[in-house]
Design an enzyme around this catalytic site. Structure first.
Site, PDB file in Angstrom:
ATOM      1  CG  ASP A   1       3.323   1.041   1.429  1.00 25.36           C
ATOM      2  OD1 ASP A   1       3.217   2.181   2.188  1.00 25.36           O
ATOM      3  OD2 ASP A   1       3.763   0.011   1.565  1.00 25.36           O
ATOM      4  CB  SER A   2       6.343   2.552   4.173  1.00 22.74           C
ATOM      5  OG  SER A   2       5.846   1.490   4.775  1.00 22.74           O
TER       6      SER A   2
ATOM      7  N   GLY B   1       6.567   3.763  10.388  1.00 21.14           N
ATOM      8  CA  GLY B   1       6.097   3.969  11.424  1.00 21.14           C
ATOM      9  C   GLY B   1       6.181   5.220  12.568  1.00 21.14           C
TER      10      GLY B   1
ATOM     11  CB  CYS C   1       2.026   4.663   2.223  1.00 22.55           C
ATOM     12  SG  CYS C   1       3.117   4.453   3.778  1.00 22.55           S
ATOM     13  CG  ASN C   2      -3.523   5.744   5.887  1.00 22.34           C
ATOM     14  OD1 ASN C   2      -3.759   6.323   6.084  1.00 22.34           O
ATOM     15  ND2 ASN C   2      -3.037   4.484   6.010  1.00 22.34           N
ATOM     16  CB  THR C   3       3.699   6.881   7.521  1.00 28.49           C
ATOM     17  OG1 THR C   3       2.739   5.335   8.196  1.00 28.49           O
ATOM     18  CG2 THR C   3       4.522   7.018   8.336  1.00 28.49           C
TER      19      THR C   3
ATOM     20  CD  GLU D   1       6.506  -4.438   4.255  1.00 26.74           C
ATOM     21  OE1 GLU D   1       7.026  -5.118   3.433  1.00 26.74           O
ATOM     22  OE2 GLU D   1       5.864  -3.911   3.712  1.00 26.74           O
TER      23      GLU D   1
ATOM     24  CB  CYS E   1      -1.722   1.376   8.360  1.00 23.88           C
ATOM     25  SG  CYS E   1       0.078   0.306   7.827  1.00 23.88           S
TER      26      CYS E   1
ATOM     27  CG  HIS F   1       1.610  -2.408   5.260  1.00 20.55           C
ATOM     28  ND1 HIS F   1       1.942  -1.441   5.531  1.00 20.55           N
ATOM     29  CD2 HIS F   1       2.715  -3.611   5.383  1.00 20.55           C
ATOM     30  CE1 HIS F   1       3.124  -1.155   4.577  1.00 20.55           C
ATOM     31  NE2 HIS F   1       3.452  -2.652   4.341  1.00 20.55           N
TER      32      HIS F   1
END
Lengths: 264, 264
Positions: B10-11, B43, B73-75, B152, B183, B185
């Site tokens: 993930d980011s 993103g 992570c969707n992005t 974050e 997303c 998050h």
């Protein structure tokens, strides 16, 4: 996206319980079904014969240009699923792992039973899969060779059916909280089985569980059918009387069915 | 069976929402997690950069000998999932298709909205997948670039979070009955999002949906972990402060977490 049909194979009409669940969960997918009723039941035949018959059905489905093959038959899954899956370049699904996984999640007291054909029970594959995933579970198994002939002869509501189910399942009553219907024919006897086992026992329909997996794999391999053309042309084939097949199929699926008799 | 861990990328910390669901549904699987918090959010970055960063995480996970990679992570899924999946010989899962499928099943009135990062929304991939499967559905989408920084920085319970979520989602209120949290998050902001949207709106957690697919693919590829050795050693890696990561991870997963900071 892939607009080709999904192929289903079974020793007879039992796999229609999987098709019914497919039509409910994935109403846009097209079906090609082959039931080998003239040689059913498979469950008491030698392994090598089951393997050969299964390959004949697989090859028939491949000739119909299917995008995925579903072994809607526990006996064929026990004997030939791994081999066929390893040899084809389209996804091949069996009913055993989905059924085993669902039972593990369902049991509260850790006591599961599996019923199936002689071959499925003898292969011990359900117990093996359940205990690999969850070694502490107690797993009973019981072959029910009289169940398939009752379903194939469309006598699921007869008093004979009730008597046979009662006598066969007696040793399991009160022993488990979860029962895997380890043969796709058995959901056609579900009301009687539930009655005999008691309402508190969870019945796991291995075929219905398998459809959840079909959905995930259609996504994973990106082979869902587009919803643009909604005209579905399901095809049903049997190796026995198409009239007898249609009667059971129409009763079970609640749609008009015109099957064709073929020779494998 | 395959006792190697499953890799998650993930980011940043958002993918932990997928890990939490994995630990609930598949408590016997081991996790290797990499969160690229030092470069989050992804993103709003250019495609080529997201692609490069994603490959760096993929290669890191491969070096940890994982049996499957989950794009939590969707992005990253929108940008690089198909490419990575086609190049690796282990299964690679994304979060978009599971989320899209679940939303199609959930909606009663045929009106869905998707929220995600600028890149996920700009890619239009959710709308594309939803409408391929179900062209008649009305699909709205909305980028929420302020949500990831809130998560974050571990401020999901602050009054700022409430205000930002309210202001951002206002255009969607009353417009849909199903909202995809596109997303990973965003489930950390779920209580606020649900409150703003109203209790009657179904929130689809793309990460949680994805875990159902992980389970099916573990079965399909026969790579479940054996339950024989129950000593799990999850590993967490971050490209930013391990202290900050551990705080969010322990709070979210409710287990002790000792992450290590690495450079990709």
């Amino acid at each position: 996206m892939d607009n080709r049909p999904i192929g289903f194979l079974d020793s007879g009409v039992g796999g229609l319980t999987v098709v019914k669940e497919l039509m409910r969960q994935l109403p846009d997918e097209e079906v090609v079904y082959i039931g080998d009723s003239s040689r059913a039941p498979y469950g008491s035949r030698p392994v090598e014969q089951i393997r050969k018959f299964t390959w004949e059905m697989v090859n028939f489905l491949l000739s119909k240009n299917v995008k995925m093959i579903v072994f809607a038959c526990n006996t064929a899954t026990a004997v030939a699923w791994e081999e066929v899956k390893s040899k084809l370049d389209i996804p091949v699904l069996g009913v055993i792992l989905p059924g085993a996984s669902a039972a593990i999640k369902a049991t509260q007291i850790g006591k599961i039973a599996i019923i199936g054909t002689v071959m499925t029970i003898k292969s011990d594959i359900y117990r093996e899969k359940v205990q690999l995933l969850s070694p502490s579970l107690a797993v009973k198994s019981l072959a029910c060779p009289k169940f398939v002939p009752i379903v194939e002869s469309n006598e699921t509501k007869s008093s004979v059916a009730k008597k046979v189910v009662y006598q066969t399942l007696k040793p399991l009553v009160g022993q488990v909280d979860t029962l895997i219907l380890g043969c796709t024919h058995y959901p056609l006897l579900r009301p009687i089985i539930q009655n005999v086992m008691g309402n508190e026992v969870k019945l796991i329909d291995s075929g219905a569980e398998c459809v959840r997996d079909i959905s995930v794999l259609l996504n994973y391999f990106e082979i869902n059918r587009e919803r643009i053309d909604l005209k579905l042309r399901h095809q049903f084939f049997t190796t026995a009387s198409s009239q007898a097949f249609d009667q059971i199929a129409e009763n079970w699926l609640q749609i008009p069915v015109k099957s064709r008799t073929i020779k494998l």
